[in-house]
Design a protein around this motif. Structure first.
Motif, PDB file in Angstrom:
ATOM      1  N   HIS A   1      48.175  41.213  40.579  1.00 18.64           N
ATOM      2  CA  HIS A   1      47.459  39.950  40.340  1.00 18.64           C
ATOM      3  C   HIS A   1      48.434  38.813  40.048  1.00 18.64           C
ATOM      4  O   HIS A   1      48.241  37.678  40.493  1.00 18.64           O
TER       5      HIS A   1
ATOM      6  N   HIS B   1      41.623  36.445  39.354  1.00 11.33           N
ATOM      7  CA  HIS B   1      42.858  37.210  39.158  1.00 11.33           C
ATOM      8  C   HIS B   1      43.254  37.251  37.686  1.00 11.33           C
ATOM      9  O   HIS B   1      43.729  38.276  37.199  1.00 11.33           O
TER      10      HIS B   1
ATOM     11  N   ARG C   1      40.995  39.761  35.928  1.00 12.37           N
ATOM     12  CA  ARG C   1      41.360  41.135  36.296  1.00 12.37           C
ATOM     13  C   ARG C   1      42.628  41.553  35.549  1.00 12.37           C
ATOM     14  O   ARG C   1      42.765  42.687  35.106  1.00 12.37           O
TER      15      ARG C   1
END
Ligand code: HEC
Length: 129
Positions: free
Chosen positions: A42, A63, A66
């Motif tokens: 990420h 991102h 995550r």
């Protein structure tokens, strides 16, 4: 006789399957490497977006969140570390909470949000990697 043959065949196939499953398990990626690799992924995508000057808010938010979720697994992935390690972990979590909350909508904002995150990765790696 035919039934017996089928049973033997079934057992043989089952044993082969178990062997494959075991060797797949043994070659499996260790959890701690997986956690780091996902965060790296990420981070890499976000830095690539900055380089490509494509920093849409939605993609950055996805991102970053995550990465924040995955960072939450560091504790479980490295269970037997010393207190300083978990302090470094807290530093990363704080940096990621800040980056998620900042919800960067431009590349400049994304760079600013990623700076403390990258610093937190680096500071732990310097001590423990
Ligand atoms: C709290 C400590 C800590 C933090 C924070 C941390 N790491 Fe790590 N990282 C480690 C340790 C320890 C290793 C070595 C693990 C091993 O090889 O057993 C590692 C290894 C790695 C690896 C190599 C993985 C492998 O096994 O191939 C990558 C990639 C990585 N980290 C990325 C990141 C990124 C990106 C961040 C920040 C978003 C980060 N790390 C934050 C402790 C940390």
């Amino acid at each position: 006789m035919r039934a017996l043959l089928l049973v033997v065949l079934g057992l043989a196939v089952g044993a082969m399957g178990a062997t494959f499953a075991l060797s797949a398990l043994r070659q499996g990626t260790p959890f701690h490497s997986g956690v780091m690799a996902v965060m790296q992924h990420h981070m890499g995508v976000l830095r690539g977006n900055v380089r490509a000057k494509q920093c849409d808010a939605k993609g950055s938010a996805d991102h970053l969140s995550r990465m924040r979720e995955t960072a939450g697994d560091i504790r479980q992935a490295f269970p037997d570390m010393e207190p300083a390690f978990f302090q470094a972990d807290d530093g990363l979590l704080k940096a990621l909470d800040g980056a998620v909350a900042a919800a960067p909508g431009t590349c400049e904002a994304l760079v600013a949000a990623l700076k403390p995150v990258g610093d937190a990765c680096q500071s732990c790696h310097q001590q423990f990697r």
